[in-house]
Design a protein around this motif. Structure first.
Motif, short mmCIF file in Angstrom:
data_model
loop_
_atom_site.label_atom_id
_atom_site.label_comp_id
_atom_site.label_asym_id
_atom_site.label_seq_id
_atom_site.Cartn_x
_atom_site.Cartn_y
_atom_site.Cartn_z
N LEU A 3 0.83 -1.21 0.00
CA LEU A 3 0.00 0.00 0.00
C LEU A 3 0.86 1.26 0.00
O LEU A 3 0.61 2.21 -0.76
N ASN A 4 1.91 1.28 0.82
CA ASN A 4 2.82 2.43 0.84
C ASN A 4 3.51 2.62 -0.50
O ASN A 4 3.72 3.74 -0.94
N TYR A 5 3.87 1.49 -1.13
CA TYR A 5 4.51 1.58 -2.45
C TYR A 5 3.55 2.20 -3.47
O TYR A 5 3.95 3.05 -4.26
N LEU A 6 2.29 1.78 -3.44
CA LEU A 6 1.31 2.30 -4.40
C LEU A 6 1.10 3.80 -4.22
O LEU A 6 1.00 4.55 -5.19
N PHE A 7 1.05 4.25 -2.95
CA PHE A 7 0.90 5.68 -2.69
C PHE A 7 2.15 6.46 -3.10
O PHE A 7 2.06 7.51 -3.75
N ASP A 8 3.31 5.94 -2.71
CA ASP A 8 4.56 6.66 -2.99
C ASP A 8 4.82 6.80 -4.48
O ASP A 8 5.41 7.78 -4.93
N ASN A 9 4.41 5.79 -5.25
CA ASN A 9 4.68 5.80 -6.69
C ASN A 9 3.47 6.24 -7.52
O ASN A 9 3.49 6.16 -8.74
N LYS A 10 2.41 6.69 -6.82
CA LYS A 10 1.21 7.18 -7.49
C LYS A 10 0.71 6.19 -8.54
O LYS A 10 0.45 6.54 -9.70
N CYS A 11 0.61 4.93 -8.13
CA CYS A 11 0.20 3.87 -9.06
C CYS A 11 -1.29 3.99 -9.38
O CYS A 11 -2.12 4.13 -8.48
N THR A 12 -1.62 3.94 -10.66
CA THR A 12 -3.01 4.08 -11.09
C THR A 12 -3.46 2.94 -12.00
O THR A 12 -4.59 2.94 -12.47
N SER A 13 -2.56 1.99 -12.26
CA SER A 13 -2.93 0.86 -13.12
C SER A 13 -2.21 -0.39 -12.65
O SER A 13 -1.23 -0.33 -11.91
N TYR A 14 -2.70 -1.54 -13.11
CA TYR A 14 -2.08 -2.81 -12.75
C TYR A 14 -0.62 -2.86 -13.19
O TYR A 14 0.23 -3.46 -12.53
N ASP A 15 -0.30 -2.24 -14.33
CA ASP A 15 1.05 -2.31 -14.89
C ASP A 15 2.08 -1.60 -14.02
O ASP A 15 3.28 -1.78 -14.22
#
Length: 407
Positions: free
Chosen positions: A295-307
Protein backbone atom coordinates in the motif's frame (compact mmCIF):
# COMPACT_ATOMS: atom_id res chain seq x y z
CA UNK A 1 48.13 -18.30 -15.04
CA UNK A 2 51.12 -15.95 -15.31
CA UNK A 3 52.44 -14.88 -11.93
CA UNK A 4 52.89 -11.11 -11.78
CA UNK A 5 56.06 -9.74 -10.23
CA UNK A 6 53.98 -7.74 -7.72
CA UNK A 7 52.11 -10.81 -6.54
CA UNK A 8 55.27 -12.93 -6.46
CA UNK A 9 57.09 -10.37 -4.29
CA UNK A 10 54.14 -10.16 -1.88
CA UNK A 11 54.25 -13.94 -1.48
CA UNK A 12 58.01 -13.90 -0.91
CA UNK A 13 57.80 -11.12 1.69
CA UNK A 14 54.98 -12.95 3.47
CA UNK A 15 56.76 -16.33 3.53
CA UNK A 16 60.14 -14.97 4.58
CA UNK A 17 58.53 -13.43 7.63
CA UNK A 18 57.49 -16.94 8.62
CA UNK A 19 60.47 -19.16 7.73
CA UNK A 20 63.42 -16.75 8.19
CA UNK A 21 65.01 -18.06 4.99
CA UNK A 22 65.51 -16.43 1.63
CA UNK A 23 62.77 -17.36 -0.83
CA UNK A 24 62.90 -16.94 -4.60
CA UNK A 25 60.10 -17.25 -7.16
CA UNK A 26 61.06 -17.91 -10.76
CA UNK A 27 58.99 -17.80 -13.94
CA UNK A 28 58.87 -20.61 -16.51
CA UNK A 29 61.99 -19.24 -18.20
CA UNK A 30 64.05 -19.56 -15.05
CA UNK A 31 64.15 -15.81 -14.40
CA UNK A 32 63.92 -14.77 -10.75
CA UNK A 33 60.91 -12.44 -10.54
CA UNK A 34 60.81 -12.08 -6.75
CA UNK A 35 63.37 -12.63 -4.01
CA UNK A 36 64.40 -11.69 -0.51
CA UNK A 37 67.74 -10.73 -2.07
CA UNK A 38 66.96 -7.74 -4.28
CA UNK A 39 70.18 -8.05 -6.34
CA UNK A 40 69.07 -11.47 -7.64
CA UNK A 41 65.79 -10.24 -9.15
CA UNK A 42 65.75 -10.38 -12.99
CA UNK A 43 68.69 -12.80 -13.05
CA UNK A 44 68.69 -16.27 -14.60
CA UNK A 45 68.54 -19.34 -12.35
CA UNK A 46 69.52 -22.55 -14.12
CA UNK A 47 68.14 -24.75 -11.33
CA UNK A 48 64.75 -23.06 -11.66
CA UNK A 49 64.72 -23.58 -15.43
CA UNK A 50 65.57 -27.27 -14.98
CA UNK A 51 62.74 -27.67 -12.43
CA UNK A 52 60.27 -26.26 -14.99
CA UNK A 53 61.55 -28.22 -18.00
CA UNK A 54 61.61 -31.56 -16.20
CA UNK A 55 58.74 -30.81 -13.80
CA UNK A 56 60.66 -32.11 -10.80
CA UNK A 57 62.24 -30.99 -7.57
CA UNK A 58 65.81 -29.77 -8.07
CA UNK A 59 68.18 -29.77 -5.12
CA UNK A 60 71.48 -27.90 -5.29
CA UNK A 61 74.17 -28.69 -2.72
CA UNK A 62 77.03 -26.33 -1.84
CA UNK A 63 79.56 -28.26 -3.94
CA UNK A 64 77.28 -28.11 -7.02
CA UNK A 65 76.68 -24.38 -7.40
CA UNK A 66 79.34 -24.05 -10.12
CA UNK A 67 77.17 -26.27 -12.34
CA UNK A 68 74.09 -24.07 -11.94
CA UNK A 69 74.33 -20.51 -13.25
CA UNK A 70 72.91 -17.90 -10.89
CA UNK A 71 72.26 -20.45 -8.14
CA UNK A 72 72.97 -20.76 -4.46
CA UNK A 73 72.48 -23.95 -2.41
CA UNK A 74 68.81 -24.71 -1.99
CA UNK A 75 65.68 -26.56 -3.14
CA UNK A 76 63.63 -25.57 -6.23
CA UNK A 77 60.06 -26.83 -6.34
CA UNK A 78 57.71 -26.47 -9.37
CA UNK A 79 54.49 -24.54 -8.73
CA UNK A 80 51.53 -26.49 -10.13
CA UNK A 81 48.19 -24.84 -10.86
CA UNK A 82 45.36 -26.48 -12.83
CA UNK A 83 47.77 -29.31 -13.76
CA UNK A 84 50.29 -26.89 -15.27
CA UNK A 85 53.67 -25.66 -14.07
CA UNK A 86 53.42 -21.88 -13.77
CA UNK A 87 56.74 -21.19 -12.08
CA UNK A 88 59.16 -22.32 -9.40
CA UNK A 89 59.60 -21.49 -5.74
CA UNK A 90 63.07 -21.87 -4.23
CA UNK A 91 64.37 -21.79 -0.67
CA UNK A 92 68.00 -20.95 -0.07
CA UNK A 93 70.00 -23.29 2.18
CA UNK A 94 71.42 -26.79 2.36
CA UNK A 95 68.78 -29.12 0.86
CA UNK A 96 68.98 -31.45 3.88
CA UNK A 97 68.00 -28.53 6.13
CA UNK A 98 65.37 -26.78 4.01
CA UNK A 99 63.68 -29.68 2.15
CA UNK A 100 60.59 -29.96 4.43
CA UNK A 101 60.38 -26.18 4.62
CA UNK A 102 60.55 -25.90 0.80
CA UNK A 103 57.70 -28.40 0.45
CA UNK A 104 55.57 -26.38 2.87
CA UNK A 105 56.38 -23.10 1.10
CA UNK A 106 55.51 -24.63 -2.28
CA UNK A 107 52.11 -25.73 -0.90
CA UNK A 108 51.38 -22.35 0.67
CA UNK A 109 52.40 -20.56 -2.54
CA UNK A 110 50.03 -22.72 -4.59
CA UNK A 111 47.19 -22.05 -2.14
CA UNK A 112 47.77 -18.29 -2.32
CA UNK A 113 47.88 -18.34 -6.12
CA UNK A 114 44.78 -20.54 -6.33
CA UNK A 115 42.91 -18.08 -4.16
CA UNK A 116 44.06 -15.14 -6.29
CA UNK A 117 43.01 -16.97 -9.43
CA UNK A 118 39.64 -17.79 -7.87
CA UNK A 119 39.15 -14.15 -6.83
CA UNK A 120 40.03 -12.97 -10.33
CA UNK A 121 37.54 -15.38 -11.88
CA UNK A 122 34.77 -14.44 -9.47
CA UNK A 123 35.55 -10.74 -9.83
CA UNK A 124 35.41 -10.98 -13.60
CA UNK A 125 32.18 -12.99 -13.51
CA UNK A 126 30.58 -10.54 -11.09
CA UNK A 127 31.55 -7.56 -13.29
CA UNK A 128 29.94 -9.19 -16.33
CA UNK A 129 26.80 -9.97 -14.32
CA UNK A 130 26.78 -6.41 -12.98
CA UNK A 131 26.93 -5.01 -16.52
CA UNK A 132 24.13 -7.36 -17.62
CA UNK A 133 21.89 -6.52 -14.65
CA UNK A 134 22.50 -2.78 -15.14
CA UNK A 135 21.18 -3.11 -18.69
CA UNK A 136 18.27 -5.34 -17.63
CA UNK A 137 17.24 -2.77 -15.00
CA UNK A 138 17.63 0.18 -17.40
CA UNK A 139 14.69 2.29 -18.63
CA UNK A 140 15.54 1.91 -22.31
CA UNK A 141 16.85 -1.52 -23.23
CA UNK A 142 16.29 -1.36 -26.99
CA UNK A 143 19.53 0.50 -27.67
CA UNK A 144 21.55 -2.12 -25.76
CA UNK A 145 19.88 -5.28 -27.07
CA UNK A 146 23.09 -6.63 -28.64
CA UNK A 147 25.10 -5.95 -25.49
CA UNK A 148 22.47 -7.69 -23.36
CA UNK A 149 22.52 -10.77 -25.59
CA UNK A 150 26.34 -10.94 -25.59
CA UNK A 151 26.64 -10.54 -21.81
CA UNK A 152 23.82 -13.03 -21.20
CA UNK A 153 25.61 -15.63 -23.30
CA UNK A 154 28.82 -15.14 -21.30
CA UNK A 155 27.12 -15.94 -17.95
CA UNK A 156 24.55 -18.44 -19.29
CA UNK A 157 21.58 -16.20 -18.50
CA UNK A 158 18.34 -17.55 -19.97
CA UNK A 159 15.70 -15.13 -21.19
CA UNK A 160 11.93 -15.41 -20.79
CA UNK A 161 12.15 -17.13 -17.41
CA UNK A 162 9.97 -15.74 -14.59
CA UNK A 163 12.26 -14.23 -11.96
CA UNK A 164 11.99 -12.34 -8.70
CA UNK A 165 14.60 -9.79 -7.60
CA UNK A 166 15.84 -10.17 -4.02
CA UNK A 167 18.11 -7.48 -2.55
CA UNK A 168 20.07 -8.29 0.60
CA UNK A 169 21.95 -5.67 2.58
CA UNK A 170 24.86 -7.03 4.62
CA UNK A 171 26.41 -4.92 7.37
CA UNK A 172 28.87 -5.65 10.19
CA UNK A 173 27.20 -6.45 13.50
CA UNK A 174 29.76 -4.45 15.43
CA UNK A 175 31.68 -1.29 14.69
CA UNK A 176 34.78 -3.27 13.73
CA UNK A 177 37.76 -1.05 12.90
CA UNK A 178 38.69 -3.43 10.09
CA UNK A 179 35.42 -2.54 8.37
CA UNK A 180 35.76 1.18 8.98
CA UNK A 181 39.00 1.27 7.01
CA UNK A 182 37.39 -0.38 3.98
CA UNK A 183 35.75 1.65 1.26
CA UNK A 184 33.01 -0.96 1.01
CA UNK A 185 31.36 -2.57 4.02
CA UNK A 186 32.39 -6.03 2.84
CA UNK A 187 35.90 -7.14 2.04
CA UNK A 188 36.61 -9.09 -1.13
CA UNK A 189 37.14 -12.16 1.02
CA UNK A 190 33.66 -12.02 2.50
CA UNK A 191 32.09 -11.30 -0.89
CA UNK A 192 33.93 -14.28 -2.31
CA UNK A 193 32.69 -16.53 0.51
CA UNK A 194 29.10 -15.32 0.12
CA UNK A 195 28.98 -15.74 -3.66
CA UNK A 196 30.65 -19.13 -3.57
CA UNK A 197 28.45 -20.46 -0.76
CA UNK A 198 25.17 -19.30 -2.30
CA UNK A 199 26.07 -20.41 -5.81
CA UNK A 200 27.15 -23.88 -4.67
CA UNK A 201 24.15 -24.48 -2.40
CA UNK A 202 21.85 -27.33 -3.38
CA UNK A 203 18.83 -25.01 -3.56
CA UNK A 204 20.51 -22.76 -6.15
CA UNK A 205 19.59 -23.60 -9.75
CA UNK A 206 21.33 -22.94 -13.06
CA UNK A 207 18.70 -20.30 -13.95
CA UNK A 208 19.23 -18.33 -10.73
CA UNK A 209 21.74 -15.48 -10.70
CA UNK A 210 23.64 -14.08 -7.73
CA UNK A 211 25.96 -11.07 -7.72
CA UNK A 212 26.95 -7.99 -5.78
CA UNK A 213 25.17 -5.02 -7.32
CA UNK A 214 25.65 -1.51 -5.96
CA UNK A 215 27.21 -2.91 -2.76
CA UNK A 216 24.23 -5.18 -2.00
CA UNK A 217 23.85 -8.88 -2.61
CA UNK A 218 21.35 -9.28 -5.45
CA UNK A 219 19.64 -12.54 -6.39
CA UNK A 220 17.52 -13.05 -9.49
CA UNK A 221 15.51 -16.07 -8.35
CA UNK A 222 13.94 -18.07 -11.14
CA UNK A 223 10.62 -19.90 -11.13
CA UNK A 224 10.50 -21.61 -14.54
CA UNK A 225 7.67 -23.96 -13.49
CA UNK A 226 5.62 -21.40 -11.61
CA UNK A 227 5.84 -20.01 -8.11
CA UNK A 228 5.88 -22.54 -5.28
CA UNK A 229 5.64 -20.82 -1.89
CA UNK A 230 7.07 -23.83 -0.01
CA UNK A 231 10.12 -24.09 -2.28
CA UNK A 232 10.67 -20.32 -2.21
CA UNK A 233 10.53 -20.20 1.59
CA UNK A 234 13.03 -23.07 1.73
CA UNK A 235 15.27 -21.16 -0.68
CA UNK A 236 15.18 -18.00 1.44
CA UNK A 237 15.81 -19.97 4.64
CA UNK A 238 18.83 -21.59 3.00
CA UNK A 239 20.23 -18.25 1.84
CA UNK A 240 19.82 -16.66 5.27
CA UNK A 241 21.42 -19.66 7.02
CA UNK A 242 24.43 -19.35 4.72
CA UNK A 243 24.74 -15.62 5.34
CA UNK A 244 24.51 -16.11 9.10
CA UNK A 245 27.44 -18.52 8.95
CA UNK A 246 29.76 -15.95 7.32
CA UNK A 247 32.53 -14.58 9.52
CA UNK A 248 32.70 -11.95 10.85
CA UNK A 249 28.99 -11.98 11.78
CA UNK A 250 26.74 -9.76 9.67
CA UNK A 251 23.41 -8.01 10.04
CA UNK A 252 21.09 -9.19 7.29
CA UNK A 253 18.25 -7.17 5.76
CA UNK A 254 16.21 -8.62 2.89
CA UNK A 255 13.85 -6.93 0.43
CA UNK A 256 11.80 -8.98 -2.04
CA UNK A 257 10.22 -7.63 -5.23
CA UNK A 258 7.39 -8.97 -7.33
CA UNK A 259 7.53 -11.82 -9.84
CA UNK A 260 8.65 -10.57 -13.24
CA UNK A 261 7.11 -12.82 -15.88
CA UNK A 262 9.11 -11.01 -18.59
CA UNK A 263 12.67 -9.69 -18.59
CA UNK A 264 11.31 -6.20 -19.22
CA UNK A 265 9.64 -6.33 -15.80
CA UNK A 266 12.86 -6.98 -13.87
CA UNK A 267 13.34 -3.24 -13.44
CA UNK A 268 10.00 -3.09 -11.58
CA UNK A 269 10.89 -6.08 -9.42
CA UNK A 270 14.19 -4.43 -8.46
CA UNK A 271 12.48 -1.15 -7.52
CA UNK A 272 9.94 -3.04 -5.43
CA UNK A 273 12.69 -5.04 -3.70
CA UNK A 274 14.56 -1.84 -2.79
CA UNK A 275 11.35 -0.31 -1.45
CA UNK A 276 10.64 -3.38 0.69
CA UNK A 277 14.25 -3.37 1.90
CA UNK A 278 13.65 0.08 3.36
CA UNK A 279 11.21 -1.48 5.85
CA UNK A 280 13.56 -4.27 6.96
CA UNK A 281 15.30 -4.19 10.31
CA UNK A 282 18.26 -6.38 11.30
CA UNK A 283 17.79 -10.05 10.34
CA UNK A 284 14.32 -9.55 8.87
CA UNK A 285 12.79 -10.24 5.46
CA UNK A 286 10.32 -7.73 3.96
CA UNK A 287 8.37 -8.34 0.77
CA UNK A 288 6.36 -6.14 -1.57
CA UNK A 289 3.60 -8.73 -1.11
CA UNK A 290 3.10 -7.64 2.50
CA UNK A 291 -0.05 -5.54 2.24
CA UNK A 292 1.16 -2.61 4.38
CA UNK A 293 4.36 -2.33 2.33
CA UNK A 294 2.46 -2.75 -0.94
CA UNK A 295 0.00 0.00 0.00
CA UNK A 296 2.82 2.43 0.84
CA UNK A 297 4.51 1.58 -2.45
CA UNK A 298 1.31 2.30 -4.40
CA UNK A 299 0.90 5.68 -2.69
CA UNK A 300 4.56 6.66 -2.99
CA UNK A 301 4.68 5.80 -6.69
CA UNK A 302 1.21 7.18 -7.49
CA UNK A 303 0.20 3.87 -9.06
CA UNK A 304 -3.01 4.08 -11.09
CA UNK A 305 -2.93 0.86 -13.12
CA UNK A 306 -2.08 -2.81 -12.75
CA UNK A 307 1.05 -2.31 -14.89
CA UNK A 308 2.58 0.04 -12.31
CA UNK A 309 3.30 -2.71 -9.76
CA UNK A 310 3.96 -6.44 -10.17
CA UNK A 311 2.42 -7.34 -6.82
CA UNK A 312 -0.69 -5.32 -7.69
CA UNK A 313 -0.92 -7.17 -11.01
CA UNK A 314 -1.01 -10.49 -9.17
CA UNK A 315 -3.62 -9.15 -6.79
CA UNK A 316 -5.62 -8.06 -9.83
CA UNK A 317 -5.44 -11.54 -11.37
CA UNK A 318 -6.82 -13.01 -8.14
CA UNK A 319 -9.52 -10.35 -8.07
CA UNK A 320 -10.56 -11.41 -11.58
CA UNK A 321 -11.42 -14.84 -10.18
CA UNK A 322 -14.11 -13.39 -7.89
CA UNK A 323 -15.19 -10.23 -9.72
CA UNK A 324 -17.79 -11.64 -12.10
CA UNK A 325 -18.74 -14.77 -10.16
CA UNK A 326 -19.59 -12.86 -6.99
CA UNK A 327 -20.26 -9.42 -8.51
CA UNK A 328 -17.28 -8.34 -6.41
CA UNK A 329 -16.67 -4.97 -8.06
CA UNK A 330 -20.16 -3.82 -7.16
CA UNK A 331 -19.92 -5.39 -3.69
CA UNK A 332 -16.70 -3.57 -2.79
CA UNK A 333 -17.80 -0.31 -4.32
CA UNK A 334 -20.96 -0.35 -2.22
CA UNK A 335 -19.12 -1.53 0.90
CA UNK A 336 -16.59 1.31 0.70
CA UNK A 337 -19.29 3.87 -0.04
CA UNK A 338 -21.14 2.78 3.09
CA UNK A 339 -18.10 2.96 5.39
CA UNK A 340 -17.67 -0.83 5.56
CA UNK A 341 -21.05 -1.30 7.23
CA UNK A 342 -22.14 -4.86 6.48
CA UNK A 343 -25.87 -4.42 7.19
CA UNK A 344 -26.23 -1.18 5.27
CA UNK A 345 -24.26 -2.55 2.31
CA UNK A 346 -26.40 -5.70 2.14
CA UNK A 347 -29.52 -3.57 2.21
CA UNK A 348 -28.30 -1.30 -0.60
CA UNK A 349 -27.34 -4.34 -2.70
CA UNK A 350 -30.71 -6.00 -2.00
CA UNK A 351 -29.02 -9.17 -0.77
CA UNK A 352 -29.09 -11.01 2.55
CA UNK A 353 -26.42 -10.07 5.10
CA UNK A 354 -25.18 -13.67 5.11
CA UNK A 355 -24.85 -13.57 1.32
CA UNK A 356 -22.63 -10.52 1.61
CA UNK A 357 -20.55 -12.16 4.33
CA UNK A 358 -20.19 -15.26 2.15
CA UNK A 359 -18.88 -13.15 -0.75
CA UNK A 360 -16.44 -11.35 1.52
CA UNK A 361 -15.19 -14.72 2.77
CA UNK A 362 -14.46 -15.64 -0.86
CA UNK A 363 -12.56 -12.36 -1.24
CA UNK A 364 -10.48 -13.26 1.82
CA UNK A 365 -9.83 -16.83 0.67
CA UNK A 366 -8.92 -16.08 -2.96
CA UNK A 367 -7.51 -12.54 -2.87
CA UNK A 368 -6.38 -12.41 0.77
CA UNK A 369 -8.16 -9.13 1.57
CA UNK A 370 -10.43 -8.41 4.55
CA UNK A 371 -11.58 -4.81 4.06
CA UNK A 372 -13.86 -4.83 7.14
CA UNK A 373 -11.01 -5.85 9.44
CA UNK A 374 -8.06 -3.83 8.12
CA UNK A 375 -7.66 -0.27 6.91
CA UNK A 376 -4.79 -1.36 4.65
CA UNK A 377 -6.98 -4.02 3.08
CA UNK A 378 -9.79 -1.55 2.52
CA UNK A 379 -7.42 0.86 0.77
CA UNK A 380 -6.06 -1.95 -1.41
CA UNK A 381 -9.63 -2.79 -2.40
CA UNK A 382 -10.02 0.83 -3.49
CA UNK A 383 -6.89 0.53 -5.62
CA UNK A 384 -8.22 -2.67 -7.17
CA UNK A 385 -11.52 -0.98 -8.05
CA UNK A 386 -9.77 1.99 -9.68
CA UNK A 387 -7.41 -0.25 -11.65
CA UNK A 388 -10.29 -2.56 -12.61
CA UNK A 389 -12.32 0.35 -13.98
CA UNK A 390 -9.35 1.58 -15.96
CA UNK A 391 -8.62 -1.90 -17.32
CA UNK A 392 -12.29 -2.34 -18.30
CA UNK A 393 -12.31 0.96 -20.18
CA UNK A 394 -9.09 -0.02 -21.96
CA UNK A 395 -10.55 -3.39 -22.98
CA UNK A 396 -13.70 -1.71 -24.34
CA UNK A 397 -11.61 0.80 -26.27
CA UNK A 398 -9.46 -1.95 -27.78
CA UNK A 399 -12.57 -3.94 -28.72
CA UNK A 400 -14.06 -0.87 -30.38
CA UNK A 401 -10.89 -0.29 -32.40
CA UNK A 402 -10.82 -3.94 -33.41
CA UNK A 403 -14.44 -3.85 -34.56
CA UNK A 404 -13.70 -0.74 -36.63
CA UNK A 405 -10.90 -2.53 -38.44
CA UNK A 406 -13.07 -5.60 -39.00
CA UNK A 407 -15.95 -3.48 -40.28
Amino acid sequence: MIISTEMAQKIVDHLMGIVNRNVNIMDCNGMIIASGQADRINTFHKGGKLAVDENRVVEIYPDEIDSYAGALPGVMWPIDLTERVVGVVGVTGNPQDVRPMANLIKTVTELILEREMFLADYGSENRIKEQLVTLLFADNRDIAADDINNLAEMVNYTFNTPRMVIVIKLEPKINDSAFVTLQNLLSDRIRECVLKAVKEATFFTAKDMVLFYKKDLCILKSAPDGFDARKFNAFMSGVIDILKSVQPPLKIKVGIGGWALKDLQLQQSYREALFALGYASSNTVCSIYEFDILLNYLFDNKCTSYDSCLALQELGHKFDEVRDRYDMHKVLECLLTNNLNISLTASRLFIHRNTLKFRLEKLKKIVGLEPCHSFHHAMLCKFLLCCDERATKLRLLMAKEFNKKQG
